[in-house]
Design a protein around this motif. Sequence first.
Motif, PDB file in Angstrom:
ATOM      1  N   GLN A 189       0.815  -1.211   0.000  1.00 23.56           N
ATOM      2  CA  GLN A 189       0.000   0.000   0.000  1.00 23.56           C
ATOM      3  C   GLN A 189       0.852   1.264   0.000  1.00 23.56           C
ATOM      4  OE1 GLN A 189      -2.386   1.068   3.504  1.00 23.56           O
ATOM      5  NE2 GLN A 189      -4.132   1.299   2.130  1.00 23.56           N
ATOM      6  N   LEU A 190       0.714   2.056  -1.044  1.00 26.94           N
ATOM      7  CA  LEU A 190       1.396   3.342  -1.161  1.00 26.94           C
ATOM      8  C   LEU A 190       0.418   4.501  -1.007  1.00 26.94           C
ATOM      9  CD1 LEU A 190       4.344   4.323  -1.897  1.00 26.94           C
ATOM     10  CD2 LEU A 190       3.439   4.751  -4.181  1.00 26.94           C
ATOM     11  N   VAL A 191      -0.841   4.243  -1.335  1.00 24.25           N
ATOM     12  CA  VAL A 191      -1.905   5.244  -1.233  1.00 24.25           C
ATOM     13  C   VAL A 191      -2.897   4.765  -0.186  1.00 24.25           C
ATOM     14  CG1 VAL A 191      -3.753   6.408  -2.478  1.00 24.25           C
ATOM     15  CG2 VAL A 191      -1.587   5.918  -3.634  1.00 24.25           C
ATOM     16  N   ASP A 192      -3.216   5.599   0.782  1.00 24.84           N
ATOM     17  CA  ASP A 192      -4.074   5.146   1.875  1.00 24.84           C
ATOM     18  C   ASP A 192      -5.544   5.093   1.438  1.00 24.84           C
ATOM     19  OD1 ASP A 192      -5.223   7.742   2.154  1.00 24.84           O
ATOM     20  OD2 ASP A 192      -3.689   8.334   3.587  1.00 24.84           O
ATOM     21  N   SER A 211       2.348  13.776  -4.888  1.00 24.64           N
ATOM     22  CA  SER A 211       2.488  13.460  -3.468  1.00 24.64           C
ATOM     23  C   SER A 211       3.876  12.901  -3.160  1.00 24.64           C
ATOM     24  CB  SER A 211       1.419  12.457  -3.035  1.00 24.64           C
ATOM     25  OG  SER A 211       1.628  11.197  -3.650  1.00 24.64           O
ATOM     26  N   LEU A 212       4.316  13.081  -1.935  1.00 25.72           N
ATOM     27  CA  LEU A 212       5.652  12.640  -1.537  1.00 25.72           C
ATOM     28  C   LEU A 212       5.836  11.127  -1.692  1.00 25.72           C
ATOM     29  CD1 LEU A 212       8.412  13.388  -0.414  1.00 25.72           C
ATOM     30  CD2 LEU A 212       7.451  13.143   1.903  1.00 25.72           C
ATOM     31  N   PRO A 213       4.887  10.279  -1.243  1.00 27.94           N
ATOM     32  CA  PRO A 213       5.104   8.841  -1.413  1.00 27.94           C
ATOM     33  C   PRO A 213       5.287   8.425  -2.865  1.00 27.94           C
ATOM     34  CG  PRO A 213       3.336   9.229   0.143  1.00 27.94           C
ATOM     35  CD  PRO A 213       3.651  10.559  -0.476  1.00 27.94           C
ATOM     36  N   VAL A 214       4.498   9.008  -3.771  1.00 24.40           N
ATOM     37  CA  VAL A 214       4.629   8.649  -5.187  1.00 24.40           C
ATOM     38  C   VAL A 214       5.944   9.171  -5.742  1.00 24.40           C
ATOM     39  CG1 VAL A 214       3.677   9.027  -7.493  1.00 24.40           C
ATOM     40  CG2 VAL A 214       2.156   8.448  -5.592  1.00 24.40           C
ATOM     41  N   ARG A 215       6.310  10.401  -5.423  1.00 26.35           N
ATOM     42  CA  ARG A 215       7.568  10.957  -5.927  1.00 26.35           C
ATOM     43  C   ARG A 215       8.768  10.174  -5.410  1.00 26.35           C
ATOM     44  NH1 ARG A 215       8.686  15.651  -4.049  1.00 26.35           N
ATOM     45  NH2 ARG A 215       6.893  16.076  -2.691  1.00 26.35           N
ATOM     46  N   GLU A 216       8.718   9.761  -4.138  1.00 23.37           N
ATOM     47  CA  GLU A 216       9.816   8.963  -3.585  1.00 23.37           C
ATOM     48  C   GLU A 216       9.886   7.593  -4.244  1.00 23.37           C
ATOM     49  OE1 GLU A 216       9.101   8.940   0.608  1.00 23.37           O
ATOM     50  OE2 GLU A 216      10.326  10.742   0.951  1.00 23.37           O
ATOM     51  N   CYS A 217       8.733   7.022  -4.537  1.00 20.24           N
ATOM     52  CA  CYS A 217       8.685   5.726  -5.217  1.00 20.24           C
ATOM     53  C   CYS A 217       9.324   5.827  -6.601  1.00 20.24           C
ATOM     54  CB  CYS A 217       7.232   5.270  -5.322  1.00 20.24           C
ATOM     55  SG  CYS A 217       6.974   3.720  -6.205  1.00 20.24           S
ATOM     56  N   GLN A 222      -7.256   8.383   0.378  1.00 16.95           N
ATOM     57  CA  GLN A 222      -6.848   8.829  -0.947  1.00 16.95           C
ATOM     58  C   GLN A 222      -7.507   7.992  -2.034  1.00 16.95           C
ATOM     59  OE1 GLN A 222      -2.513   8.680  -0.121  1.00 16.95           O
ATOM     60  NE2 GLN A 222      -2.439  10.746  -0.959  1.00 16.95           N
TER      61      GLN A 222
END
Length: 232
Positions: free
Chosen positions: A18-21, A63-69, A24
């Motif tokens: 899970q990357l998006v809660d 979003s930060l999680p997507v950009r970091e991924c 979201q």
Amino acid sequence: MKHETERFQRDGYACLPQLVDADQCDDLADALQILTENEADPHAAGARDLLRRCEAVRRVAQSLPVRECVAMALGRPARCVKALWFDKRPAANWQVAWHQDLMIAVAERRQAPGFSAWSVKAGVPHVKPPVEILAEMVAVRIHLDPCDHDAGPLRVLPGTHRDGVLDEEQIRMQIESIASVDCLASRGGVVLMRPLLLHSSQRTTAPVRRRVLHLEFSPRPLLVPLAWYDWA
């Protein structure tokens, strides 16, 4: 995460938890339902041009999680250049043959060396770029529903992204010689994929829904006179 990063570098794909809660996922599902319900055929497979049309999609793409991924996968930051919506369900239970993703969306049609096969999709110019551009990109596929073997998941042939652009005979040979892998995901999970990776999708075999937000990222702008249609 390290194991999946290594898989992505070696095989051209990776399945992440899970990357998006859940909130979201709900926001995306609601926004895309409202966006498409009044304009889409009930049997339509999805929608295009979502970065410009849907704020919820822009928020997730940036979003930060997507950009970091994305930075983890590519080894450097990148920006979103395309957003698609795939909605597989009993009323639109489609399949896609083995192929590579070879087209990009650009701001306008301008002649440039190495760019060919121009077309227009949903009013947006598309073109086949040099293989070097495609080789740098990554697709981030965010699942808004659980996706198991019955849900018509993305199916890939690992490692085929390393062979460049393939013709029909080369694709046939790869299909016959490489075992396919189903890319399964939980709700909010992500499948990373190189555009040049051979992939397909079967119809669902159960009365389920498989909604996917497909985001494509590139680490650099196109050279003048061409420009990405989106650069979010």
